[in-house]
Design an enzyme around this catalytic site. Structure first.
Site, mmCIF file in Angstrom:
data_model
loop_
_atom_site.group_PDB
_atom_site.id
_atom_site.type_symbol
_atom_site.label_atom_id
_atom_site.label_comp_id
_atom_site.label_asym_id
_atom_site.label_seq_id
_atom_site.Cartn_x
_atom_site.Cartn_y
_atom_site.Cartn_z
ATOM 1 C CB SER A 135 35.846 -1.112 -35.549
ATOM 2 O OG SER A 135 34.588 -1.019 -36.172
ATOM 3 C CE1 TYR A 193 35.840 4.017 -35.176
ATOM 4 C CE2 TYR A 193 34.490 2.455 -36.400
ATOM 5 C CZ TYR A 193 35.134 2.831 -35.233
ATOM 6 O OH TYR A 193 35.077 2.016 -34.122
ATOM 7 C CE LYS A 201 38.679 2.338 -33.333
ATOM 8 N NZ LYS A 201 39.285 2.404 -31.974
#
Length: 322
Positions: A119, A143, A147
Site C-alpha cells: 500500500s 495499517y 504493510k
C-alpha cells in the site's frame, strides 16, 4: 499448476481471479469470506480459512499440495486506516500474522513466487508531492505499518529460502472492471459517496484545510482493472532471472482531490453532490501521488483509465444499477 489467490473473493482479488482465468490459469481462492462474495470467482476452487488462525498453515499446505500451486497473489488483510488506529493489535494479528502463516506454508510447500498486496500507506505523509519507491517509508498508521512489515517479511524470505516476490504499493483503487465486480464494501470514497446519495445524505469530506490546492486531501486514483493487470505483469516478471526491484508503485501519477472526485461524480451521475465538511481523520496524510516510472520501465505496465472511467464504471456497477 495453479495460482493461489488469498482474498480472491474480495473486490480487487476477484478482478485478478477473472483475468487469470481469462488467460487460462487454474485458480485456487483462499478467503475467510468476511467480505468476499463466492459468485464473483467463476469456477475457482475455494478454500475457506482465516489466514491468521492457528489452523491456517496446515490448511494452506493441503491446498498447495492438492492443486499443485506454483505462485501466490496475497490480498487477504484488513485495510481501514481509521480502524487500524483504533484497533492496532487486531491489524498486527491479522495482517502480519496472516502473512507469516502464508509464507511458512509456501516455504514448506516449495512455492517460490509471491505478489504481495502492499500500500501507499507505507509512505506515511511524504515531504514530496510525488513519491518514489526509493524514498522514505515512514507509515503514520498501523495499517501502513503492517504493510511495510509484510514487505520486510517477503524480502527476508527471499534471503532465507529464495522466495521471488513483487510488492505492489497500491494507491487509491476504485471503479469496476465488469459491472458484476463492483466494490461491495462501503469503505472507500466513491462507494461511500454513492451510498450517501442513495440514502439522501450529504457525503462527508474529512478535512478542508490541508496544504493542497482546494484544501481537501489529494490521492492518486487507479482503476481496479488496471491494478489487476499489474498483478499479472508482476507474476510474469517473477519468472525473470534479473529482477532489480521488488517494490513497485501502482497508480496513475496524477492526483485528484476529494472535492475533484465529488465534481466528477456530479458530472457522471447528474446528481448535485454538496458535501458536509468535518475535521480530518486520524492517520490521513494530505497528499499521496505515485511516481510510476519504475513499474512502467520494469514491468511494461501503465494505467490506461482515468478518473472519469473510474467514476463511470463504479456508477454502472453500484448496488441496484443492474
Amino acid at each position: 499448476m495453479s495460482v493461489l489467490v488469498t482474498g480472491g473473493a474480495g473486490y480487487i482479488g476477484s478482478h485478478v481471479v477473472r483475468l487469470l482465468q481469462e488467460r487460462g490459469e487454474q485458480v485456487v481462492v483462499v478467503d475467510d469470506m468476511s467480505n468476499g462474495v463466492a459468485d464473483r470467482i467463476g469456477g475457482a476452487t475455494v478454500v475457506e480459512v482465516d489466514l491468521a488462525s492457528d489452523a491456517a498453515p496446515a490448511l494452506l499446505g493441503s491446498a498447495i499440495a492438492a492443486h499443485d500451486v506454483s505462485a501466490v497473489v496475497h490480498f487477504a488483510a484488513r485495510k481501514q486506516v481509521g480502524e487500524s488506529v483504533a484497533k492496532p493489535a487486531r491489524y498486527w494479528h491479522q495482517n502480519v500474522g496472516g502473512t507469516a502463516n502464508l509464507l511458512q506454508a509456501m516455504e514448506d510447500g516449495g512455492v517460490g513466487k509471491l505478489v504481495f498486496s502492499s500500500s501507499a500507506a507505507t509512505y506515511g505523509a511524504p515531504a514530496t508531492a510525488v513519491v518514489r519507491e526509493d524514498g522514505p517509508a515512514e507509515p503514520i498508521n498501523p495499517y501502513g505499518q503492517t504493510k511495510l512489515v509484510g514487505e520486510w517479511m517477503t524480502r527476508a524470505a527471499g534471503r532465507a529460502w529464495g522466495l521471488r516476490a513483487a510488492n505492489l504499493r497500491y494507491f487509491n483503487v476504485a471503479g469496476a472492471g465488469w459491472p458484476d465486480l463492483g466494490d461491495t464494501a462501503v469503505m472507500n470514497l466513491i462507494p461511500i459517496v454513492f451510498a450517501a446519495l442513495a440514502e439522501g445524505r450529504a457525503p462527508v469530506v474529512f478535512g478542508d484545510d490541508y496544504d493542497t490546492p482546494d484544501g481537501s486531501a489529494v490521492r492518486d486514483y487507479v482503476h481496479v482493472h488496471d491494478l489487476a493487470a499489474a498483478h499479472l505483469a508482476a507474476l510474469d516478471h517473477l519468472e525473470a532471472d534479473e529482477r532489480p526491484f521488488d517494490v513497485f508503485n501502482v497508480g496513475t501519477g496524477v492526483g485528484a482531490s476529494v472535492l475533484q472526485v465529488l465534481a466528477e461524480i456530479r458530472a457522471v451521475t447528474g446528481v448535485d453532490v454538496e458535501p458536509e465538511v468535518r475535521g480530518r481523520r486520524a492517520g490521513d496524510p494530505p497528499q499521496l501521488v505515485a511516481d510510476v516510472s519504475r513499474i512502467r520501465d520494469t514491468l511494461g505496465w501503465s494505467a490506461r483509465r482515468d478518473l472519469h472511467d473510474i467514476v463511470a464504471s463504479a456508477w454502472e456497477a453500484r448496488p441496484g444499477a443492474r
